[in-house]
Design a protein around this motif. Structure first.
Motif, short mmCIF file in Angstrom:
data_model
loop_
_atom_site.label_atom_id
_atom_site.label_comp_id
_atom_site.label_asym_id
_atom_site.label_seq_id
_atom_site.Cartn_x
_atom_site.Cartn_y
_atom_site.Cartn_z
N ASP A 52 -6.78 62.89 -15.24
CA ASP A 52 -5.42 63.39 -15.38
C ASP A 52 -5.47 64.90 -15.59
O ASP A 52 -6.54 65.52 -15.45
N GLU A 53 -4.33 65.48 -15.94
CA GLU A 53 -4.26 66.94 -16.05
C GLU A 53 -5.17 67.51 -17.13
O GLU A 53 -5.51 68.68 -17.10
N PRO A 89 -6.78 61.83 -9.40
CA PRO A 89 -5.91 61.46 -10.52
C PRO A 89 -5.62 59.96 -10.54
O PRO A 89 -5.36 59.35 -9.51
N GLU A 113 -4.89 69.47 -9.18
CA GLU A 113 -5.24 68.30 -8.38
C GLU A 113 -6.33 68.65 -7.38
O GLU A 113 -7.23 67.86 -7.14
N SER A 136 -6.78 56.03 -12.58
CA SER A 136 -7.73 55.27 -13.37
C SER A 136 -8.63 54.45 -12.46
O SER A 136 -8.16 53.89 -11.47
N GLU A 157 -10.78 57.78 -16.34
CA GLU A 157 -9.41 58.27 -16.18
C GLU A 157 -9.43 59.74 -15.80
O GLU A 157 -10.17 60.53 -16.42
#
Length: 111
Positions: free
Chosen positions: A66-67, A36, A12, A38, A64
């Motif tokens: 994310d991880e 993190p 993060e 959208s 988007e």
């Protein structure tokens, strides 16, 4: 468990160092951290990133985070979404990538 939490927090933190930067149609430099979640990019005020250019669709693209990283998806826009000069329906973004939406150029920057 502590190791997994450490990896998640590190990931993060790394993503928080990425920004979407652009110059709007009035010549004002803008930036937004890519955190993190959208983000919808488009012409209407309901979008997370509003671009005032007639070549931008109401809801043009979704970014988007994310991880697995950062991706952009075209939302069936009329003029398409371009990354590094190539039209795309969806692609992973990296620092230094240039995004073309309407007549505007946006960039993914790492600070």
């Amino acid at each position: 468990m502590g190791r997994d939490l450490g990896r998640r927090l590190h990931r993060e933190f790394v993503l928080a160092d990425l920004y979407l930067v652009w110059v709007d149609s009035e010549g004002v430099a803008e930036e937004r951290p890519l955190l993190p979640g959208s983000v919808v990019v488009g012409r209407v005020s309901a979008c997370d990133v509003v671009l005032t250019d007639s070549g931008v669709s109401r809801e043009h693209a979704r970014i988007e985070v994310d991880e697995s990283g950062v991706t952009i998806h075209d939302l069936k826009s009329r003029n398409g979404t371009w990354v590094n000069g190539e039209q795309t329906d969806g692609v992973k973004l990296e620092p230094g990538d240039e995004i073309g939406i309407g007549r505007l150029a946006l960039a993914v920057m790492e600070f």
